[in-house]
Write an enzyme that holds these catalytic residues in place. Structure first.
Site, short mmCIF file in Angstrom:
data_model
loop_
_atom_site.label_atom_id
_atom_site.label_comp_id
_atom_site.label_asym_id
_atom_site.label_seq_id
_atom_site.Cartn_x
_atom_site.Cartn_y
_atom_site.Cartn_z
N ARG A 32 61.79 0.86 4.14
CA ARG A 32 61.99 1.06 5.58
C ARG A 32 62.51 -0.18 6.30
O ARG A 32 62.95 -0.10 7.44
CB ARG A 32 60.73 1.64 6.22
CG ARG A 32 60.57 3.14 5.89
CD ARG A 32 59.43 3.75 6.66
NE ARG A 32 58.16 3.23 6.24
CZ ARG A 32 57.40 3.77 5.29
NH1 ARG A 32 57.79 4.86 4.69
NH2 ARG A 32 56.25 3.23 4.96
N GLU B 183 45.33 -2.43 -2.43
CA GLU B 183 44.01 -1.79 -2.48
C GLU B 183 43.73 -1.25 -3.89
O GLU B 183 42.66 -1.44 -4.45
CB GLU B 183 43.97 -0.67 -1.46
CG GLU B 183 42.56 -0.38 -0.98
CD GLU B 183 42.57 0.65 0.13
OE1 GLU B 183 43.65 0.95 0.67
OE2 GLU B 183 41.47 1.15 0.43
P1 AMP Z 1 50.72 -3.88 4.29
O1 AMP Z 1 51.19 -4.65 3.09
O2 AMP Z 1 49.29 -3.44 4.18
O3 AMP Z 1 50.97 -4.63 5.59
O4 AMP Z 1 51.56 -2.53 4.32
C1 AMP Z 1 52.82 -2.53 4.84
C2 AMP Z 1 53.74 -1.55 4.17
O5 AMP Z 1 53.14 -0.26 3.98
C3 AMP Z 1 54.94 -1.34 5.05
O6 AMP Z 1 56.09 -1.29 4.22
C4 AMP Z 1 54.70 -0.03 5.75
O7 AMP Z 1 55.89 0.71 5.83
C5 AMP Z 1 53.65 0.69 4.91
N1 AMP Z 1 52.48 1.19 5.70
C6 AMP Z 1 51.20 0.74 5.60
N2 AMP Z 1 50.36 1.39 6.42
C7 AMP Z 1 51.13 2.27 7.10
C8 AMP Z 1 50.87 3.24 8.15
N3 AMP Z 1 49.65 3.44 8.66
N4 AMP Z 1 51.91 3.96 8.62
C9 AMP Z 1 53.17 3.78 8.13
N5 AMP Z 1 53.47 2.90 7.16
C10 AMP Z 1 52.49 2.15 6.64
#
Ligand code: AMP
Length: 176
Positions: A63, A100
């Protein structure tokens, strides 16, 4: 009258329990399909970074590949993809990080960035920050002059911003 930020927030669709139970998935496709919202978002991103001397925008699969090139074009910068293993065809460097459940790895072309670059890393959403922190470590190995980090959306309650090194400026357009 609604502010531009309110308009963008309203355009984001929430999908409960996707892709797994308990996750409130923030779907940006409903923002992207709205021409006025695209204009507003691209303008807000451009305004934040237009005077920073950005030479490369780095987008994270997948994305980060949507607004990343839009912003790169407006900033007159190049666009660099960070991808999952096995996708980039030339010599790469890799960074792995714990999620996770299990481990994930990301890669960038070795010759994508050099010491003269000022880099802006972009992804759609900041949750825990694990993915972007790994992307920062990857880009740091290529020794750019400076790294900025940008998201469209930040999930405030997860406090993902706190895991980044202090020398990296982390900003999001919308806070949910
Ligand atoms: P993180 O590494 O936990 O910050 O997760 C970020 C990645 O996961 C990004 O590429 C987001 O597109 C996706 N992502 C994580 N949580 C969500 C959410 N609640 N809604 C949409 N995309 C998410």
């Amino acid at each position: 009258m609604k502010t531009n930020k309110e308009r963008l927030i309203k355009s984001i669709r929430n999908i409960p329990d996707f892709p797994i139970p308990g996750i409130q998935f923030k779907d940006v496709t409903t923002l992207l399909k709205d021409a006025a919202c695209m204009q507003i978002l691209s303008e807000m991103m451009y305004e934040k970074y237009k005077n920073k001397g950005i030479t490369k925008v780095v987008g994270i699969e997948s994305r980060g590949f949507i607004m990343g090139p839009v912003l790169a074009t407006r900033l007159n910068a190049g666009f660099i993809p960070i991808r999952k293993p096995g996708k980039l065809p030339a010599n790469v460097i890799e960074e792995c990080y714990t999620k996770e459940y299990g481990t994930d790895c990301i890669q960038i072309h070795k010759d994508a960035i050099d010491k003269n670059d000022i880099v802006l890393l972009h992804d759609d959403l900041l949750a825990t920050g694990g993915t972007m922190k790994a992307a920062c470590s990857l880009v740091k190995k290529l020794n750019p002059k400076k790294i900025y980090v940008n998201f469209i959306i930040e999930l405030e309650e997860l406090n993902g911003k706190s895991i980044f090194d202090k020398d990296i400026e982390v900003e999001s357009i919308l806070t949910l």
